[in-house]
Scaffold this motif. Structure first.
Motif, PDB file in Angstrom:
ATOM      1  N   ARG A  90      40.590  30.995  41.741  1.00 37.28           N
ATOM      2  CA  ARG A  90      39.927  32.058  42.502  1.00 37.28           C
ATOM      3  C   ARG A  90      39.630  33.260  41.590  1.00 37.28           C
ATOM      4  NH1 ARG A  90      43.180  30.248  46.560  1.00 37.28           N
ATOM      5  NH2 ARG A  90      44.901  31.641  46.052  1.00 37.28           N
ATOM      6  N   LEU A  91      40.619  33.637  40.776  1.00 38.24           N
ATOM      7  CA  LEU A  91      40.423  34.760  39.860  1.00 38.24           C
ATOM      8  C   LEU A  91      39.327  34.456  38.838  1.00 38.24           C
ATOM      9  CD1 LEU A  91      44.132  35.827  39.239  1.00 38.24           C
ATOM     10  CD2 LEU A  91      42.404  37.057  40.564  1.00 38.24           C
ATOM     11  N   ASP A  93      36.805  32.467  39.287  1.00 41.18           N
ATOM     12  CA  ASP A  93      35.535  32.542  40.015  1.00 41.18           C
ATOM     13  C   ASP A  93      35.090  33.990  40.185  1.00 41.18           C
ATOM     14  OD1 ASP A  93      34.367  30.140  40.480  1.00 41.18           O
ATOM     15  OD2 ASP A  93      35.217  29.841  42.481  1.00 41.18           O
ATOM     16  N   GLN A  94      36.027  34.867  40.542  1.00 42.08           N
ATOM     17  CA  GLN A  94      35.695  36.285  40.702  1.00 42.08           C
ATOM     18  C   GLN A  94      35.222  36.885  39.382  1.00 42.08           C
ATOM     19  OE1 GLN A  94      39.214  38.101  42.350  1.00 42.08           O
ATOM     20  NE2 GLN A  94      38.948  37.138  44.344  1.00 42.08           N
ATOM     21  N   LEU A  95      35.909  36.544  38.299  1.00 44.19           N
ATOM     22  CA  LEU A  95      35.513  37.043  36.986  1.00 44.19           C
ATOM     23  C   LEU A  95      34.128  36.520  36.612  1.00 44.19           C
ATOM     24  CD1 LEU A  95      36.141  38.602  34.417  1.00 44.19           C
ATOM     25  CD2 LEU A  95      37.360  36.573  33.578  1.00 44.19           C
ATOM     26  N   LYS A  96      33.890  35.228  36.860  1.00 39.56           N
ATOM     27  CA  LYS A  96      32.580  34.642  36.566  1.00 39.56           C
ATOM     28  C   LYS A  96      31.486  35.370  37.340  1.00 39.56           C
ATOM     29  CE  LYS A  96      31.112  31.565  39.092  1.00 39.56           C
ATOM     30  NZ  LYS A  96      30.124  31.080  40.026  1.00 39.56           N
ATOM     31  N   ASP A  97      31.724  35.642  38.639  1.00 43.83           N
ATOM     32  CA  ASP A  97      30.729  36.339  39.457  1.00 43.83           C
ATOM     33  C   ASP A  97      30.450  37.736  38.923  1.00 43.83           C
ATOM     34  OD1 ASP A  97      30.573  34.095  41.060  1.00 43.83           O
ATOM     35  OD2 ASP A  97      31.878  34.909  42.640  1.00 43.83           O
ATOM     36  N   LYS A  98      31.508  38.443  38.526  1.00 48.77           N
ATOM     37  CA  LYS A  98      31.318  39.802  37.991  1.00 48.77           C
ATOM     38  C   LYS A  98      30.554  39.767  36.670  1.00 48.77           C
ATOM     39  CE  LYS A  98      35.197  41.886  40.326  1.00 48.77           C
ATOM     40  NZ  LYS A  98      35.053  43.202  40.839  1.00 48.77           N
TER      41      LYS A  98
END
Length: 186
Positions: A90-91, A93-98
């Protein structure tokens, strides 16, 4: 020397170090019966019971390099590891999105052949420069000093070219300021 002889010697050494083994000075191990015996009538029942317990414990012993855990503990630890893995995903994925938002690049979705986070890490951002939201006095001065793009006024293409020259001058000044600041720190 076979393994049973080694175990017997280890057992006898343990007994000698931890118990009153002097009463069994005439006791010997009979290979045929696989029991402790003596020829003078001493009681060998307790030592044979201890030997049987020793062997039983050794057969259930944990092999070298392993550790014995309760199944419930193992299951709990496996569930904790799965939860940690899921949380890390999840983390990531969040980093990738940012990073996609920051770089305005699509790093793709997770598949067996694609790792977006790895793509983001490998992304060449050397053409990006961090500039302040508001230009500094030095940046504005660099824009003022930038040579005009030329051409007749009112021409949109010329105006955009001039703005590009101005912005490039401002970014170059920001890069120069960052380099100077880093050199002062280093």
């Amino acid at each position: 020397m076979n393994s049973i002889q080694k175990e017997r010697e280890a057992f006898q050494k343990f007994c000698e170090e931890n118990f009153d083994f002097e009463n069994h000075e005439q006791t010997y191990f009979d290979e045929q019966t696989q029991c402790y015996e003596n020829d003078i009538g001493e009681d060998t029942e307790s030592i044979n019971m201890a030997w049987a317990a020793w062997q039983a414990a050794k057969t259930k012993a944990v092999p070298e390099g392993f550790v014995l855990v309760r199944a419930s503990d193992r299951d709990r630890e496996v569930c904790e590891l799965i939860d940690q893995r899921d949380n890390m995903e999840r983390l990531a994925d969040q980093l990738k999105d940012k990073l996609q938002d920051l770089y305005k690049v699509d790093f793709g979705e997770y598949t067996s052949c694609n790792c977006p986070l790895k793509n983001a890490i490998k992304y060449d951002d050397s053409n990006l420069v961090l500039v302040p939201r508001e230009p500094t006095e030095e940046m504005l001065g660099a824009a003022w000093e930038a040579p005009p793009a030329g051409g007749p006024s009112g021409n949109r293409c010329v105006f955009y070219e001039k703005q590009a020259v101005v912005y490039k001058a401002m970014v170059e000044e920001a890069e120069k300021e960052m380099t100077e600041a880093q050199e002062q720190k280093g």
